[in-house]
Each structure stands twice: as structure tokens, then as C-alpha cells.
Design a protein around this motif. Structure first.
Motif, PDB file in Angstrom:
ATOM      1  N   LEU A 110      23.155 -14.583  49.206  1.00 53.02           N
ATOM      2  CA  LEU A 110      22.986 -15.593  50.255  1.00 53.02           C
ATOM      3  C   LEU A 110      22.267 -15.069  51.490  1.00 53.02           C
ATOM      4  O   LEU A 110      22.638 -15.346  52.608  1.00 53.02           O
ATOM      5  CB  LEU A 110      24.341 -16.155  50.678  1.00 53.02           C
ATOM      6  N   ARG A 113      20.301 -17.827  53.686  1.00 53.51           N
ATOM      7  CA  ARG A 113      21.154 -18.542  54.625  1.00 53.51           C
ATOM      8  C   ARG A 113      21.452 -17.668  55.828  1.00 53.51           C
ATOM      9  O   ARG A 113      21.357 -18.106  56.975  1.00 53.51           O
ATOM     10  CB  ARG A 113      22.455 -18.929  53.915  1.00 53.51           C
ATOM     11  N   LEU A 146      27.416 -23.346  67.204  1.00 56.70           N
ATOM     12  CA  LEU A 146      27.193 -23.838  65.844  1.00 56.70           C
ATOM     13  C   LEU A 146      26.420 -22.829  65.008  1.00 56.70           C
ATOM     14  O   LEU A 146      26.673 -22.668  63.820  1.00 56.70           O
ATOM     15  CB  LEU A 146      26.427 -25.154  65.884  1.00 56.70           C
ATOM     16  N   PHE A 149      28.737 -19.679  63.975  1.00 60.84           N
ATOM     17  CA  PHE A 149      29.893 -19.855  63.079  1.00 60.84           C
ATOM     18  C   PHE A 149      29.582 -19.433  61.639  1.00 60.84           C
ATOM     19  O   PHE A 149      30.339 -18.663  61.043  1.00 60.84           O
ATOM     20  CB  PHE A 149      30.395 -21.297  63.147  1.00 60.84           C
ATOM     21  N   PRO A 150      28.452 -19.892  61.055  1.00 58.08           N
ATOM     22  CA  PRO A 150      28.178 -19.469  59.677  1.00 58.08           C
ATOM     23  C   PRO A 150      28.007 -17.956  59.546  1.00 58.08           C
ATOM     24  O   PRO A 150      28.287 -17.394  58.494  1.00 58.08           O
ATOM     25  CB  PRO A 150      26.862 -20.182  59.340  1.00 58.08           C
ATOM     26  N   HIS A 154      30.284 -15.432  57.212  1.00 55.43           N
ATOM     27  CA  HIS A 154      29.306 -15.195  56.147  1.00 55.43           C
ATOM     28  C   HIS A 154      29.918 -14.601  54.885  1.00 55.43           C
ATOM     29  O   HIS A 154      29.546 -14.938  53.777  1.00 55.43           O
ATOM     30  CB  HIS A 154      28.196 -14.285  56.651  1.00 55.43           C
ATOM     31  N   ARG A 155      30.887 -13.697  55.063  1.00 53.80           N
ATOM     32  CA  ARG A 155      31.479 -13.058  53.873  1.00 53.80           C
ATOM     33  C   ARG A 155      32.255 -14.044  53.021  1.00 53.80           C
ATOM     34  O   ARG A 155      32.463 -13.799  51.839  1.00 53.80           O
ATOM     35  CB  ARG A 155      32.397 -11.922  54.300  1.00 53.80           C
ATOM     36  N   GLY A 156      32.732 -15.125  53.638  1.00 52.96           N
ATOM     37  CA  GLY A 156      33.400 -16.173  52.870  1.00 52.96           C
ATOM     38  C   GLY A 156      34.762 -15.787  52.335  1.00 52.96           C
ATOM     39  O   GLY A 156      35.300 -16.450  51.464  1.00 52.96           O
ATOM     40  N   LEU A 161      37.277 -16.466  57.013  1.00 57.50           N
ATOM     41  CA  LEU A 161      37.409 -17.893  57.310  1.00 57.50           C
ATOM     42  C   LEU A 161      38.445 -18.121  58.399  1.00 57.50           C
ATOM     43  O   LEU A 161      38.260 -18.967  59.285  1.00 57.50           O
ATOM     44  CB  LEU A 161      37.779 -18.667  56.047  1.00 57.50           C
ATOM     45  N   ARG A 165      37.737 -19.877  61.926  1.00 58.69           N
ATOM     46  CA  ARG A 165      38.465 -21.025  62.483  1.00 58.69           C
ATOM     47  C   ARG A 165      38.922 -20.730  63.900  1.00 58.69           C
ATOM     48  O   ARG A 165      38.812 -21.564  64.789  1.00 58.69           O
ATOM     49  CB  ARG A 165      39.684 -21.333  61.607  1.00 58.69           C
ATOM     50  N   LEU A 168      35.997 -20.862  66.243  1.00 66.49           N
ATOM     51  CA  LEU A 168      35.605 -22.238  66.555  1.00 66.49           C
ATOM     52  C   LEU A 168      36.596 -22.897  67.489  1.00 66.49           C
ATOM     53  O   LEU A 168      36.213 -23.592  68.428  1.00 66.49           O
ATOM     54  CB  LEU A 168      35.551 -23.052  65.268  1.00 66.49           C
ATOM     55  N   LEU A 172      34.806 -24.062  70.751  1.00 67.72           N
ATOM     56  CA  LEU A 172      34.599 -25.501  70.910  1.00 67.72           C
ATOM     57  C   LEU A 172      35.445 -26.037  72.058  1.00 67.72           C
ATOM     58  O   LEU A 172      34.983 -26.882  72.833  1.00 67.72           O
ATOM     59  CB  LEU A 172      34.929 -26.237  69.611  1.00 67.72           C
TER      60      LEU A 172
ATOM     61  N   PHE B 426      32.230 -23.141  53.445  1.00 70.28           N
ATOM     62  CA  PHE B 426      31.750 -21.759  53.540  1.00 70.28           C
ATOM     63  C   PHE B 426      32.630 -20.795  52.761  1.00 70.28           C
ATOM     64  O   PHE B 426      32.401 -19.597  52.778  1.00 70.28           O
ATOM     65  CB  PHE B 426      31.664 -21.328  55.005  1.00 70.28           C
ATOM     66  N   ARG B 428      33.670 -18.660  49.986  1.00 71.72           N
ATOM     67  CA  ARG B 428      32.853 -18.130  48.900  1.00 71.72           C
ATOM     68  C   ARG B 428      33.682 -17.633  47.741  1.00 71.72           C
ATOM     69  O   ARG B 428      33.149 -17.213  46.721  1.00 71.72           O
ATOM     70  CB  ARG B 428      31.989 -16.991  49.433  1.00 71.72           C
TER      71      ARG B 428
END
Lengths: 502, 472
Positions: A110, A113, A146, A149-150, A154-156, A161, A165, A168, A172, B426, B428
């Protein structure tokens, strides 16, 4: 320079990273060469454009681009001395980080991305630096959230995650509160261009309460990204992101966006006189001083390299806020120059931490024993960065701390010198043992996960060269602080222009 | 021009019944031509001011009169463009999703009902439009087959009940005043028990049909059960029809005392919708229900703006109200199309299905995130413009800290449910594998309205000017 250039140069600087980013999103994973060339092309164009603008601003020119947006608040990009400080910093460090990231993420999935968002993130940062009024600033501030955040997630993995969160939730909330404050100020004075000396003085009488409320709201909103004391919780956790992202987050993009916003708010929106009239400086100063001490204190106890660096960031970024809040010209020079110096030093440290992790699998401080013999160049760079953070001459860190100390004396706040001394001691206490371990202790066992990334160098050249570059830069900035090219002289130019109005 | 906007969809629907084979083509054609005409109408109205025509040359009072002001023309443009977009989406997917042949004529009737509604200024004509709209919407929901029968029936019964309430109110007013044209009625209006009772009855009926809290319970089930293109039309446009009539009643008919008495109630309903709808969206495990609850919540903004407008009479709130309507329509259409496309491709109704969607279907996920940004109100999106107008109005009014605080809370709530999906996408670890290779065209069609809602900010100045002066 022709008026055409003067109008479109700020836009071109943003587009030089935005367009390659958007194209990169559409590329396939296998189109590695095209992606890398696009990335590097974007970086080079941006650097050339920034150089052009730098020359022109130095000569006293102004850049101005606007699009109609909200009533009373156009979308304005302008290049002044202060915005250039941040633009130059982010463009130069983007170059280093891009090369580093290409090496770091080689063969990982990825990547299109990742590099797409990476470019968006830099575009948002540069846009934020070039923003000409509060509404434009707000817009890029949210876009930055925004775009990052990805990268954080990135590691997912579940851990990243969760960190995403939290990130964000903090940013936010901060963004919404900032929006509330900007809307309040807009309802009082509209949103004119950032002006040295501020623009709220005209409505000062009768609106003291509302102005103080607006200031508090906006500082809260900006404080989230600048990691001011009760709002810093996201930063240590966001460490799970890949190393180039942490480097970018800490040195250039997110944390600095908050600090830069505070500088704009204090000098170009409220202005020194209104800050005095509303007595807003003292609380901000206290908050910043508390954050400096708290960050250093917590860093002492961290055993993970990246976490220790994260708490160190919390502490070091507040030096900028503190320098700004003191409202004296010398302190301002210190704060502004620290914006650059901290960025270069912290990015060096994070690159090094990433190199240790990638090459040898080292994440904990106790695993660093004897690493100086295996990876001398990286260890040297880490040492330089750490010494800079402590403030040892002739590194860049010394210059900023010197001016901050002078500034504290100038505005007659001697207790702040005590804060600097205390924090400096703690900095030494958490960095010197690391240096000692690297150079003077023998290797305690096999490296956790060693990889041979290069036959010629201690690690992959794309991981090594950016480190060397930033490490040399941080020494040069200290040694040649007196010359015209240094960040110091640029900070002095800014302060001269900011304080000249009175 | 206005007549053309009404005749074309009607003619289209009839022809579709005669030649079902060319129905998709006809739908596209009508929607495209109507969009062009609507665009022309907008530019003409913004140049020359509002237009009024009397059908078939009857004298005023007898004839059906149509009035296009800048708000109506904008809403017509929105309706036709969304209709075109959804029709394109339906054409791109109807073989795969087995969309019933009834979709084409029904959606044209829906367009007719809405266009007529935006143009009518007569209580009885509005009732007719409302009925047409309701019947077409129920029939569209039932296209999903057996599983949609129960929500569709529910929707039908409640919708009919709402219409009856409205009709009763209209009858009371006609008995008392003998006219139904809104501007004529406004001249004779007296604030007494009878007119108040009629207003309350009509308001109840309209709130039920617009799914305004606390009369929203039918909406999530109905919108979630419908096929994706239908949900997009329902959430984006259909619920806005009754809302439009509600605003007409309270802004043009009701006396100041009545409006003042009702205002806090509207504000309260709006806040409650935002809060409870947001929480429900955050808790539901089903993907389409999440989007449907978000509609309930977002309608709360419009209700809140209406309440504040009635209370303070500040033109900024009028702008906020209609900006919310426009921005929500575009954003929600994008959301439903994107979620519909993802659930269809990944095979599952639950939110968990979307795990890893940013890898498998990046375009659709991006569309959802971009539209979600507008729902949250991030700059520079249409949702941000609306929120900005609302905040400006509140700050200028002064001493409205409670409302401001509430807006912060509900903004974060909406961010929570949008990013709940984005964060899932997201993930993975174990991405859900698509059942078949994702189609590109429908994903782009979902992205278009999402981009449009962000492009709204480029026209913020004229939009705000038009909507502020118009009010209604």
C-alpha cells in the motif's frame, strides 16, 4: 518579479505537492519508479519555488492570492516572513523525509496510498503556513487532520487503529473548538488579513469578555495539536505510526501546526498591546512552562525510545509557545528560531530511532548498549540531536535556549530562567544515559532482529543519507547562526517586522 | 419553462409505461433535459427576480399558480441533477442489483411531485404534491421485494396519516378564510384558537412525513430497506418536501406570537434529533441504518435553524437552514450510493462488512469519507458553510452558549459515526474480500455528489446572498 508570479506563487507552492499526491493515488503498486520520480519532482519544484519566494520576501515583496470564500473572509494565501519560516522548514524536511520514507517502506504494501496521503499532508502544512487569515488557517488545519489520520493508522493493526481513534478524537475536538473561536472572532471583527500588531485593538473596549473567550477557545483548539498540557494525550500513543510519519508529525506537520497557529494568534491577530490589555500572556506562559516541565519529567521514565522522544517533543514544542507568550522581542526570536531548530533536531532523532528499529530491531533504550560500534554514523547523529535538545553549544539548540533565556531576563520573568534550567537538567538526565549506553557500554547480547540492508554502509543508504543531512544541518545552524542564511537571522527579520509597528 | 419542468417527467413516465424497454433511456433523457432547463431557470430567476405563472390562463384565485423564486429554482436544480445522477447509477447497476422495472416511471413521478411542490404556493396544491410524493416513495421502497414489505407498509400508513392531519388543517383554514393561496391567506391571517389548531395539526402531519424527531421512527427501517438508489433519493430529497411546506407555514402564515411560541419547541426537537439520532447512528450494527439514522440527526440541524429563525428573525439562520438542506442532500446521496455499492460488492449488510474497504474499494470509501466530512461540517464543505452561518448567527445574537455547546457536542457525535466507518475501512488485519471485482463507474457516480458538496464553497457568496434575502 511580475505581478502574475506574485499572485500565483503561493498557490503553485501548494500545488507542487498536491498534484503529484493526487496522481500518486491512482498509480498501481508496481509502478515504483514512476511514483518515486513524481515524488522527487514535486519536492524539487517546491524547493525551487520556495527559494524564489524566499529571495523576494527578503527583498521586501509581498505575495497575495485570494479566492472568494465566506463573506468577510476570502480564501487568502500570502507569503510573508513568518509564513516563509515555516514553509522553508517543511519543504526542506519534506525532502529528507521523502527519501527516508522511500527507503523505509521499500517492499511494504500500500505504498501508493501512503505517499499520496504523505503529499497531501505536506500540502496542508504548507497551506497552513501560507494562510493569510484565520478562516483559511482553519481550513488547512482541518485538512491536515484528515490527511494525517490515514498515515497514523497506515499499519492497520489493532494498536495503530486505537491510536488513530484517539488521535482523531483529540484533533477533531480541537478543530471544532477552534472553529467556534474563529466564528466568535469573525462575528466581532470579521477575518481580515494577519497583520503585525494584530487587528482586534479596534473593538477592544466593551468586548473584553468575548475576546478573552475567543482567545481561550482558539488556544484550546490549537493546544491540542501543539500538545499543551491537558491536551497532549494523543501524542505518545500516535508513536505506533511508521517512523517517517512520526518524524513528520513531530518535526513539521501536526505539532508545529499548533505552535505556528499560536504564534499567528498572539502576534498577528491579537497583537502585543491587546495581549497586555487583556492580560492573556500570563496564563499562556504558565501553561507552557508547566508543559515543559511535565513533558521532561514524563520522558525520564520512558523505556521505549520513541515514547521518550514523544514526551520530549511535548516539552520542547512548548518552548516555542513560551517564547511567544513572553511578548518580548528577544524571547520571540528564541521561540521562532526554536520552531526551526526543534524541527531539525527532532527529525534527526526520529530518523535515528527508525534506523535502529529497521536495521537491528531495537525499540527499547536498554537494547542500545554498544550500538555506537555497529552503527557509528547513526549513533553520532543521535548524539548530536540529543546534545542539541539539551542545549549544548555549538548545536542549534543552544542558540534557541540562549535567546529564550535572554528574553526571560528582558521581560523580567526570572522564574522562567529557573524553568529553563530545570528542564535542561532533565533533558540531560534522559538523553545522556542513552548516549552513554550507545558509546561506552559493551553490546549486551545479539541484536533483537538484525537485517543486512547494505553491503557498503551500516544501513540502507536511503535511511542513512537523510540522517546525515539533518545532523549536519543542525550543527551548521548553530555554528553559522550569525550569518545571513541562518534561521536565526530570519527570525530576527520577522521579529523586526512584527515589532516595528510600535 | 416551469411548465416544461412539470410536463417532461409526466410525459416520460407515461411513455415508460408504454415502452418499458426504453425506460432507462427515457429516465436519463428527461432528467438531463430537466437539469438543463432548471439551470436556465436558476440563472433567469437570479437575474430577474421571482417568476410567477397562472396555469391555463385562468384568473388568479381560480388557476393553479406556480411561483419560482431563487430558493425554489435552486431546489429544482438539485432535484433534477440528483435524479440524473441516481438514474445513471441505476443504469450502471440495475442488471446486477435486479432493480425492478417499476423504478423508472416511479422515480420520474417522484421528480414531478417534488418539482411541483417546490413551485406551489397554495395549501391544497401542496397537499396533492405531498400525496403524489408519498405514494411514489412507498412504491419505490417496496421495490426491494418481500423483506421491504413491512417497512413499506409502515411508511404508507404513517404517511397517509400525516397527509390526513395536514388535510384536516387545510380544511379548517378553508372553512374559516375561504382561500388557500398562501399569500392571500397571510393577508387575512388572525392569531386565534382555530388558526393555531390548524397550524398544529398541519405541523404534526408534516413532521411525521419529514421524519422530524420525535416522529422519525419509520425512517431508518424504510430507508435502509429500500434499494441503494431509492434510499439516496428518499434521504436526499423526499424528506425535504414536507420540511419545505413546514417552513412555508411558519415563516409566511403564522403570526409572530404563534411563531414565537413554537420556536423553542422546534429548537428542542432539532437538538434532540441531533443528539439521539447521532447516538443511534453510532450504535447501530447495520451499515445502511447508520446512514439512515444520520439523516434523522442531520434533519435536526434544519429544525434547529428553523426554530432559531422563528425566535430571532435573523437572516443568517435562514441561510443556514437552506444550506443544510442543500449540503445534506448532496452528501447523503453520496453516502447512500457509496455504502450501497460497498455492501453490494462486499456482500453483507453489517458495518463489519466494510472492514478493510479502503484497500478493496478505495474510491467508494473515499466518496463516503468526503461526504462524511460535509456531514460533520469540516471546511471547506457545504456542511461547513451551513454550520458557519449558524455559528455566526448565534454569536451575533449573543448569550447563546448553551446552543453553541450543543453544536460542539453533536458535531463530535457526527464525527464519531463517520470515522467509525473510516477507521474500520483502514483495518488491514482481515479485510473482507469482494464477491466480484468492484465496478468502477458506480463508485465514481457516488463520488460526484460528494465532490459537489465540497465545491459548493466556491459559490458560497452568491448562495449565501440568495438564501439570506429569500428566507422563503
Amino acid at each position: 518579479m511580475s505581478p502574475f508570479w506574485q499572485q500565483y506563487l503561493p498557490l503553485a507552492i501548494i500545488l507542487s505537492s498536491l498534484l503529484p499526491g493526487l496522481i500518486i493515488f491512482t498509480l498501481k503498486e508496481t509502478q515504483v519508479k514512476l511514483r518515486i520520480s513524481l515524488n522527487l519532482l514535486g519536492v524539487s519544484i517546491k524547493l525551487v519555488l520556495v527559494l524564489l519566494m524566499w529571495q523576494a520576501v527578503k527583498a521586501g515583496q509581498q505575495f497575495y492570492f485570494s479566492l472568494p470564500f465566506l463573506p468577510g473572509a476570502d480564501l487568502v494565501l500570502q507569503g510573508d516572513a513568518l509564513s516563509l519560516l515555516f514553509v522553508v522548514l517543511s519543504s526542506v524536511l519534506w525532502l529528507a523525509t521523502t527519501i527516508y520514507a522511500i527507503g523505509y517502506l521499500e517492499h511494504s504494501p500500500l505504498r501508493s496510498r501512503f505517499f499520496g496521503y504523505f503529499s497531501l499532508c505536506v500540502s496542508a502544512t504548507v497551506g497552513l503556513a501560507l494562510a493569510g487569515n484565520l478562516v483559511t488557517f482553519l481550513l488547512f488545519y482541518e485538512l491536515l487532520t484528515l490527511a494525517t489520520f490515514p498515515l497514523v493508522v497506515h499499519r492497520g493493526t489493532a494498536e495503530s487503529l486505537a491510536a488513530g481513534r484517539k488521535y482523531l478524537a483529540y484533533t477533531l475536538s480541537g478543530g471544532v473548538i477552534l472553529m467556534l473561536g474563529v466564528a466568535l472572532l469573525h462575528s466581532l471583527v470579521q477575518s481580515p488579513l494577519f497583520t503585525p500588531g494584530g487587528y482586534v485593538a479596534a473593538v477592544l473596549s466593551g468586548n473584553e469578555g468575548l475576546l478573552m473567550l475567543a482567545f481561550a477557545l482558539m488556544i484550546t483548539g490549537l493546544g491540542v495539536k501543539a500538545a499543551l498540557l491537558p491536551l497532549h494525550g494523543w501524542l505518545p500513543q500516535a508513536m505506533v505510526a511508521p517512523a517517517p510519519v512520526s518524524a513528520l508529525l513531530h518535526a513539521v506537520a501536526v505539532v508545529k501546526a499548533g505552535a505556528f497557529g499560536i504564534i499567528r494568534l498572539v502576534y498577528d491577530v491579537f497583537g502585543v498591546e491587546s495581549m497586555y490589555a487583556l492580560q492573556l500572556a500570563q496564563p499562556l506562559m504558565l501553561l507552557a512552562a508547566a508543559t515543559i516541565l511535565y513533558g521532561s519529567w514524563r520522558a525520564l521514565a520512558q523505556q521505549d525510545i520513541k515514547r521518550r522522544l514523544a514526551y520530549s517533543t511535548i516539552s520542547q514544542v512548548s518552548y516555542i509557545t513560551l517564547g511567544v507568550a513572553m511578548l518580548g522581542p528577544l524571547a520571540a526570536v528564541g521561540g521562532l528560531v526554536h520552531l526551526v531548530h526543534q524541527g531539525v533536531m527532532k527529525i534527526t532523532l526520529f530518523f535515528c530511532a527508525g534506523n535502529f528499529a529497521e536495521t537491528l530491531g531495537i525499540h527499547k533504550i536498554r537494547e542500545l548498549n554498544g550500538v555506537g560500534r555497529r552503527m557509528p554514523i547513526t549513533a553520532m547523529a543521535f548524539t548530536l540531536g540529543a546534545l542539541g535538545m539539551i542545549g549544548v553549544p555549538p548545536t542549534a539548540g543552544f542558540i534557541s535556549k540562549w535567546y529564550l533565556g535572554l528574553g526571560a531576563a528582558e521581560v523580567e520573568q526570572p522564574w522562567l530562567i529557573l524553568v529553563f534550567a530545570l528542564s535542561g537538567l532533565m533533558n540531560a538526565a534522559y538523553f545522556l544515559p542513552v548516549i552513554y549506553r550507545m558509546w561506552f557500554l559493551p553490546q549486551s547480547g545479539p541484536w533483537p532482529a538484525e537485517q543486512r540492508l547494505s553491503n557498503r554502509f551500516e544501513t540502507h543508504w536511503m535511511l542513512l543519507f537523510p540522517v546525515i543531512f539533518t545532523a549536519i544541518l543542525l550543527v551548521l545552524m548553530g555554528v553559522f547562526a550569525g550569518t545571513e542564511l541562518s534561521p536565526l537571522s530570519w527570525a530576527q527579520l520577522i521579529v523586526e517586522r512584527e515589532f516595528r509597528h510600535d | 419553462m416551469m411548465v416544461l419542468l412539470l410536463v417532461l417527467p409526466l410525459l416520460g413516465a407515461l411513455l415508460m409505461l408504454l415502452w418499458p424497454k426504453v425506460a432507462p433511456l427515457l429516465t436519463l433523457l428527461t432528467a438531463a433535459v430537466c437539469s438543463l432547463v432548471a439551470l436556465q431557470l436558476v440563472s433567469r430567476v437570479s437575474e430577474q427576480g421571482s417568476l410567477q405563472i397562472l396555469l391555463a390562463g385562468w384568473p388568479s384565485g381560480l388557476a393553479i399558480s406556480l411561483e419560482a423564486n431563487s430558493l425554489s429554482s435552486l431546489l429544482i436544480l438539485l432535484t433534477t441533477v440528483l435524479q440524473l445522477l441516481v438514474a445513471l447509477y441505476a443504469v450502471a447497476t440495475y442488471r446486477r442489483d435486479k432493480l425492478g422495472a417499476g423504478f423508472w416511471p416511479l422515480s420520474s413521478l417522484l421528480q414531478l411531485g417534488l418539482t411541483a411542490l417546490w413551485l406551489s404556493r397554495d395549501l391544497f396544491n401542496l397537499y396533492v404534491c405531498l400525496e403524489l410524493l408519498g405514494i411514489a416513495a412507498v412504491a419505490l421502497v417496496s421495490l426491494s421485494g418481500d423483506k421491504a414489505i413491512k417497512p413499506a407498509l409502515n411508511y404508507l400508513l404513517l404517511s397517509l396519516f400525516g397527509s390526513l392531519c395536514y388535510l384536516l388543517g387545510v380544511a379548517m383554514l378553508y372553512g374559516a378564510y375561504g382561500v388557500l393561496d398562501i399569500s392571500a391567506l397571510a393577508l387575512q391571517w388572525q392569531a386565534n384558537l382555530l388558526s393555531s389548531a390548524a397550524l398544529v395539526l398541519m405541523t404534526l402531519g408534516l413532521m411525521l412525513k419529514a421524519a422530524l424527531w420525535p416522529l422519525h421512527a419509520w425512517l431508518p427501517a424504510a430507508h435502509a430497506a429500500a434499494p441503494a438508489p431509492v434510499s439516496a433519493l428518499l434521504s436526499a430529497l423526499v424528506v425535504k418536501g414536507p420540511l419545505f411546506i413546514l417552513c412555508l407555514l411558519w415563516l409566511q402564515l403564522a403570526a409572530t406570537t404563534q411563531a414565537q411560541a413554537m420556536a423553542p419547541l422546534f429548537s428542542f426537537c432539532g437538538l434532540a434529533a441531533l443528539l439521539l439520532g447521532g447516538i443511534a447512528a453510532l450504535r447501530t450494527p447495520l451499515a445502511k441504518n447508520m446512514v439512515a439514522y444520520s439523516t434523522v440527526a442531520q434533519l435536526g440541524y434544519a429544525t434547529l435553524a428553523l426554530g432559531l429563525l422563528l425566535q430571532f428573525n435573523q437572516p443568517l439562520f435562514a441561510a443556514a437552514l437552506w444550506l443544510f438542506v442543500l449540503a445534506h442532500a448532496l452528501a447523503k446521496a453520496a453516502c447512500f450510493l457509496a455504502i450501497g455499492e460497498m455492501t453490494a460488492t462486499l456482500g453483507g449488510k453489517r458495518l463489519n462488512t466494510l472492514k478493510g474497504a479502503s484497500q478493496t474499494m478505495p474510491l467508494a470509501m473515499f466518496a463516503f469519507a468526503v461526504a462524511g466530512g460535509s456531514l460533520i461540517g469540516l471546511p471547506p464543505s457545504g456542511g461547513f458553510l451551513a454550520k458557519w452561518a449558524l455559528l455566526q448567527g448565534l454569536w451575533l445574537q449573543g448569550d447563546q452558549l448553551l446552543y453553541l455547546l450543543a453544536i460542539v457536542v453533536v458535531t463530535l457525535l457526527s464525527a464519531a459515526y463517520v470515522f467509525r466507518v473510516v477507521a474500520l475501512a483502514f483495518d488491514r488485519a482481515k479485510p473482507v474480500k469482494p464477491d466480484f471485482a468492484p465496478h468502477i463507474v458506480p463508485q465514481w457516480l457516488a463520488l460526484l455528489p460528494a465532490l459537489a458538496v465540497w465545491a459548493m464553497t466556491l459559490y458560497s457568496e452568491p448562495l449565501l446572498r440568495l438564501l439570506k434575502q429569500e428566507g422563503l
